[in-house]
Design an enzyme around this catalytic site. Structure first.
Site: not given
Length: 169
Positions: A27, A51, A100, A137
């Protein structure tokens, strides 16, 4: 931009959105690269009430502020709702997203097309540094929870906060 002759100049602004639970070196790489391309980079920390994150939103914001302070042009705040609304409220014309893998592209392309259709906000894709191409993460939290070494995956203040949080669980 201020000073003589700067009247009417508009700052180039972009947003780097995410949950950042916690912020990783991947990040940070994307935010740093965006900070070299734009006058102001907003880091928008997503609030997803369905969440439960490891870190509270305020903790994430403080960690991000600490590890991005060196850039000098990064503003960090939370948001709830549509990212394009966040952008419209702050006159931000561009979203910067790191990619990614090809699987990221498929999802992010749909989001980019929706965002430009809803509001005209452009999305710029930045290829992730290969060093961080596997990093997320979720993976950091999982490895750290099992006692693995994540010191090379997160900034120092995040590593300390992660250790403290996991010891309390």
């Amino acid at each position: 931009m201020t000073g003589p002759g700067s009247e009417g100049l508009q700052l180039r602004r972009a947003v780097c959105p995410g949950s950042f639970d916690p912020i990783t070196n991947g990040h940070l790489d994307i935010i740093g690269r965006a900070s070299r391309l734009y006058d102001v980079v907003h880091v928008a920390v997503m609030i997803n009430q369905s969440k439960k994150g490891l870190f509270e939103i305020d903790e994430r914001i403080e960690l991000i502020r600490e590890v991005t302070a060196e850039f000098g042009n990064v503003q960090v705040e939370s948001f709830h709702g549509l990212l394009v609304d966040f952008c419209k409220q702050r006159d931000i014309p561009a979203i910067v997203k790191g990619l990614r893998a090809v699987s990221d592209f498929d999802y992010e392309l749909q989001m980019a097309q929706m965002n430009i259709g809803l509001s005209g906000v452009e999305t710029l894709f930045v290829p992730t540094n290969p060093t961080y191409s596997f990093l997320s993460s979720s993976l950091v939290k999982e490895v750290a929870a099992w006692g693995g070494d994540v010191s090379h995956l997160v900034p120092g203040p995040v590593l300390a906060a992660l250790g403290d949080r996991l010891r309390r669980k």
